[in-house]
Scaffold this motif. Structure first.
Motif, PDB file in Angstrom:
ATOM      1  N   VAL A  46      30.438  64.579  62.649  1.00 26.34           N
ATOM      2  CA  VAL A  46      32.358  65.462  62.818  1.00 26.34           C
ATOM      3  C   VAL A  46      32.382  65.898  61.209  1.00 26.34           C
ATOM      4  CG1 VAL A  46      32.482  64.850  64.849  1.00 26.34           C
ATOM      5  CG2 VAL A  46      33.772  63.000  62.706  1.00 26.34           C
ATOM      6  N   GLY A  47      31.962  64.459  60.406  1.00 33.83           N
ATOM      7  CA  GLY A  47      32.053  65.180  58.830  1.00 33.83           C
ATOM      8  C   GLY A  47      33.780  63.983  58.558  1.00 33.83           C
ATOM      9  N   GLY A  48      33.992  64.238  57.340  1.00 32.20           N
ATOM     10  CA  GLY A  48      34.493  63.436  56.247  1.00 32.20           C
ATOM     11  C   GLY A  48      34.450  61.921  55.858  1.00 32.20           C
ATOM     12  N   GLU A  49      35.134  61.792  55.781  1.00 32.99           N
ATOM     13  CA  GLU A  49      34.613  59.597  54.705  1.00 32.99           C
ATOM     14  C   GLU A  49      34.184  59.040  55.386  1.00 32.99           C
ATOM     15  OE1 GLU A  49      36.509  56.808  51.597  1.00 32.99           O
ATOM     16  OE2 GLU A  49      38.413  58.795  52.229  1.00 32.99           O
ATOM     17  N   ILE A  50      33.479  58.660  54.932  1.00 31.81           N
ATOM     18  CA  ILE A  50      33.876  56.988  56.169  1.00 31.81           C
ATOM     19  C   ILE A  50      34.116  55.691  55.180  1.00 31.81           C
ATOM     20  CG2 ILE A  50      31.233  55.659  56.489  1.00 31.81           C
ATOM     21  CD1 ILE A  50      29.722  58.359  56.369  1.00 31.81           C
ATOM     22  N   LYS A  51      34.894  55.435  55.416  1.00 33.09           N
ATOM     23  CA  LYS A  51      35.525  54.270  55.373  1.00 33.09           C
ATOM     24  C   LYS A  51      35.153  52.909  54.594  1.00 33.09           C
ATOM     25  CE  LYS A  51      40.368  53.423  53.111  1.00 33.09           C
ATOM     26  NZ  LYS A  51      39.726  53.036  52.345  1.00 33.09           N
ATOM     27  N   ALA A  52      34.050  52.630  55.730  1.00 34.32           N
ATOM     28  CA  ALA A  52      33.729  51.378  56.083  1.00 34.32           C
ATOM     29  C   ALA A  52      32.673  51.227  54.619  1.00 34.32           C
ATOM     30  CB  ALA A  52      33.259  51.119  56.558  1.00 34.32           C
ATOM     31  N   TYR A  53      31.722  52.219  54.310  1.00 36.04           N
ATOM     32  CA  TYR A  53      31.357  52.370  53.363  1.00 36.04           C
ATOM     33  C   TYR A  53      31.740  52.955  52.236  1.00 36.04           C
ATOM     34  CZ  TYR A  53      26.840  52.959  56.146  1.00 36.04           C
ATOM     35  OH  TYR A  53      25.934  52.842  57.591  1.00 36.04           O
ATOM     36  N   THR A  54      33.098  53.762  52.029  1.00 42.18           N
ATOM     37  CA  THR A  54      33.578  53.330  50.526  1.00 42.18           C
ATOM     38  C   THR A  54      33.573  52.016  49.993  1.00 42.18           C
ATOM     39  OG1 THR A  54      34.843  55.907  51.366  1.00 42.18           O
ATOM     40  CG2 THR A  54      35.823  54.793  49.603  1.00 42.18           C
ATOM     41  N   ASP A  55      34.850  51.160  51.246  1.00 42.13           N
ATOM     42  CA  ASP A  55      34.925  50.131  50.921  1.00 42.13           C
ATOM     43  C   ASP A  55      34.234  49.304  50.126  1.00 42.13           C
ATOM     44  OD1 ASP A  55      37.958  50.900  51.530  1.00 42.13           O
ATOM     45  OD2 ASP A  55      37.359  50.147  53.912  1.00 42.13           O
ATOM     46  N   MET A  56      32.964  49.220  51.629  1.00 44.53           N
ATOM     47  CA  MET A  56      31.592  48.744  50.594  1.00 44.53           C
ATOM     48  C   MET A  56      31.422  48.259  48.984  1.00 44.53           C
ATOM     49  SD  MET A  56      27.806  48.084  51.785  1.00 44.53           S
ATOM     50  CE  MET A  56      27.203  50.118  51.445  1.00 44.53           C
ATOM     51  N   LEU A  57      31.463  49.907  48.882  1.00 46.76           N
ATOM     52  CA  LEU A  57      30.652  50.637  47.679  1.00 46.76           C
ATOM     53  C   LEU A  57      32.248  50.229  46.599  1.00 46.76           C
ATOM     54  CD1 LEU A  57      29.861  53.915  47.854  1.00 46.76           C
ATOM     55  CD2 LEU A  57      27.797  51.851  47.867  1.00 46.76           C
ATOM     56  N   GLU A  58      33.150  50.121  46.245  1.00 49.35           N
ATOM     57  CA  GLU A  58      34.359  49.705  46.080  1.00 49.35           C
ATOM     58  C   GLU A  58      34.702  47.741  45.750  1.00 49.35           C
ATOM     59  OE1 GLU A  58      37.277  48.897  43.479  1.00 49.35           O
ATOM     60  OE2 GLU A  58      36.691  50.514  44.414  1.00 49.35           O
ATOM     61  N   GLU A  59      34.303  47.127  46.533  1.00 49.48           N
ATOM     62  CA  GLU A  59      34.152  45.837  46.520  1.00 49.48           C
ATOM     63  C   GLU A  59      32.648  45.537  45.990  1.00 49.48           C
ATOM     64  OE1 GLU A  59      33.026  44.648  50.437  1.00 49.48           O
ATOM     65  OE2 GLU A  59      35.583  45.192  51.127  1.00 49.48           O
ATOM     66  N   SER A  60      31.523  46.380  45.859  1.00 47.43           N
ATOM     67  CA  SER A  60      30.533  45.928  45.993  1.00 47.43           C
ATOM     68  C   SER A  60      30.565  46.202  43.899  1.00 47.43           C
ATOM     69  CB  SER A  60      29.181  47.074  45.762  1.00 47.43           C
ATOM     70  OG  SER A  60      28.844  47.043  46.859  1.00 47.43           O
ATOM     71  N   ARG A  61      31.394  47.232  43.468  1.00 50.87           N
ATOM     72  CA  ARG A  61      31.424  47.199  42.049  1.00 50.87           C
ATOM     73  C   ARG A  61      32.404  46.666  41.733  1.00 50.87           C
ATOM     74  NH1 ARG A  61      32.279  53.833  40.225  1.00 50.87           N
ATOM     75  NH2 ARG A  61      33.725  52.956  38.818  1.00 50.87           N
ATOM     76  N   GLN A  62      33.345  45.433  42.070  1.00 47.25           N
ATOM     77  CA  GLN A  62      34.257  44.817  41.758  1.00 47.25           C
ATOM     78  C   GLN A  62      33.382  43.354  41.795  1.00 47.25           C
ATOM     79  OE1 GLN A  62      37.434  44.538  44.194  1.00 47.25           O
ATOM     80  NE2 GLN A  62      38.794  46.424  43.780  1.00 47.25           N
ATOM     81  N   GLN A  63      32.318  43.355  42.132  1.00 48.65           N
ATOM     82  CA  GLN A  63      30.995  41.938  42.366  1.00 48.65           C
ATOM     83  C   GLN A  63      30.936  42.189  41.371  1.00 48.65           C
ATOM     84  OE1 GLN A  63      29.292  41.146  45.290  1.00 48.65           O
ATOM     85  NE2 GLN A  63      29.673  39.105  45.429  1.00 48.65           N
ATOM     86  N   SER A  64      30.301  43.511  40.871  1.00 49.51           N
ATOM     87  CA  SER A  64      29.125  43.429  39.619  1.00 49.51           C
ATOM     88  C   SER A  64      30.169  42.983  38.340  1.00 49.51           C
ATOM     89  CB  SER A  64      28.777  45.347  39.896  1.00 49.51           C
ATOM     90  OG  SER A  64      29.044  45.948  39.685  1.00 49.51           O
ATOM     91  N   VAL A  65      31.041  43.927  38.553  1.00 53.26           N
ATOM     92  CA  VAL A  65      32.260  43.703  37.207  1.00 53.26           C
ATOM     93  C   VAL A  65      32.123  42.516  36.793  1.00 53.26           C
ATOM     94  CG1 VAL A  65      33.373  44.421  35.633  1.00 53.26           C
ATOM     95  CG2 VAL A  65      32.774  45.873  37.524  1.00 53.26           C
ATOM     96  N   GLU A  66      32.584  41.335  38.024  1.00 56.26           N
ATOM     97  CA  GLU A  66      32.462  39.793  37.736  1.00 56.26           C
ATOM     98  C   GLU A  66      31.496  39.175  37.236  1.00 56.26           C
ATOM     99  OE1 GLU A  66      35.538  37.851  37.873  1.00 56.26           O
ATOM    100  OE2 GLU A  66      36.390  39.634  37.216  1.00 56.26           O
ATOM    101  N   ARG A  67      30.298  39.749  38.006  1.00 57.60           N
ATOM    102  CA  ARG A  67      29.331  39.306  37.657  1.00 57.60           C
ATOM    103  C   ARG A  67      28.899  39.460  36.382  1.00 57.60           C
ATOM    104  NH1 ARG A  67      25.734  39.320  42.930  1.00 57.60           N
ATOM    105  NH2 ARG A  67      26.959  37.902  44.374  1.00 57.60           N
ATOM    106  N   LEU A  68      29.430  40.799  35.669  1.00 49.91           N
ATOM    107  CA  LEU A  68      28.988  41.123  34.453  1.00 49.91           C
ATOM    108  C   LEU A  68      29.364  40.373  33.392  1.00 49.91           C
ATOM    109  CD1 LEU A  68      28.608  44.854  32.472  1.00 49.91           C
ATOM    110  CD2 LEU A  68      30.537  43.259  31.933  1.00 49.91           C
ATOM    111  N   ARG A  69      30.964  39.875  33.488  1.00 49.48           N
ATOM    112  CA  ARG A  69      32.670  39.310  32.829  1.00 49.48           C
ATOM    113  C   ARG A  69      31.674  37.678  32.777  1.00 49.48           C
ATOM    114  NH1 ARG A  69      36.007  42.276  35.139  1.00 49.48           N
ATOM    115  NH2 ARG A  69      37.767  42.900  33.529  1.00 49.48           N
ATOM    116  N   ASP A  70      30.591  37.159  34.369  1.00 46.10           N
ATOM    117  CA  ASP A  70      29.921  36.035  34.286  1.00 46.10           C
ATOM    118  C   ASP A  70      28.714  36.024  32.970  1.00 46.10           C
ATOM    119  OD1 ASP A  70      31.981  34.965  35.985  1.00 46.10           O
ATOM    120  OD2 ASP A  70      31.040  35.409  37.538  1.00 46.10           O
ATOM    121  N   ASN A  71      27.973  36.419  32.812  1.00 42.53           N
ATOM    122  CA  ASN A  71      26.906  36.439  32.378  1.00 42.53           C
ATOM    123  C   ASN A  71      27.285  36.419  30.671  1.00 42.53           C
ATOM    124  OD1 ASN A  71      24.212  39.285  31.413  1.00 42.53           O
ATOM    125  ND2 ASN A  71      23.958  37.187  31.446  1.00 42.53           N
TER     126      ASN A  71
END
Length: 107
Positions: A46-71
């Motif tokens: 039907v089209g439109g935003e797939i909220k579960a995937y948007t949330d997954m990508l947002e969580e992924s970005r946050q986790q990757s930045v935290e890992r960058l900070r740790d590094n």
């Protein structure tokens, strides 16, 4: 220095002189569960935003930045400049997100 290591997308941090330590990165790879994948398949009809995937990508970005900070902390950095994101797919239902930049030490 504050508990949270400064990460900026700019080349310069106003008011600070620094020396380059080196490249830093943070990486995560994630997949959604079968229920989310079924929901996404229906939403795809039907089209439109797939909220579960948007949330997954947002969580992924946050986790990757935290890992960058740790590094960066492990390298003795005070900040990261020129931070960028990269992402890609592995197979049909896994996504990888990388945050990368340049670790610097204030003079």
């Amino acid at each position: 220095m504050a508990d949270t290591l400064l990460v900026v997308t700019t080349e310069h941090i106003p008011g600070h002189e620094y020396e380059v330590i080196g490249e830093v990165f943070g990486l995560t790879t994630r997949s959604k569960n079968i229920v989310s994948n079924v929901g996404a398949a229906f939403k795809n009809l039907v089209g439109g935003e797939i909220k579960a995937y948007t949330d997954m990508l947002e969580e992924s970005r946050q986790q990757s930045v935290e890992r960058l900070r740790d590094n960066a902390r492990q390298m003795g950095a005070d900040a990261v400049v020129m931070m960028r994101f990269d992402s890609g797919s592995i197979g049909t239902d896994m996504t990888t997100v990388a945050a990368y930049g340049t670790a610097v030490k204030f003079k």
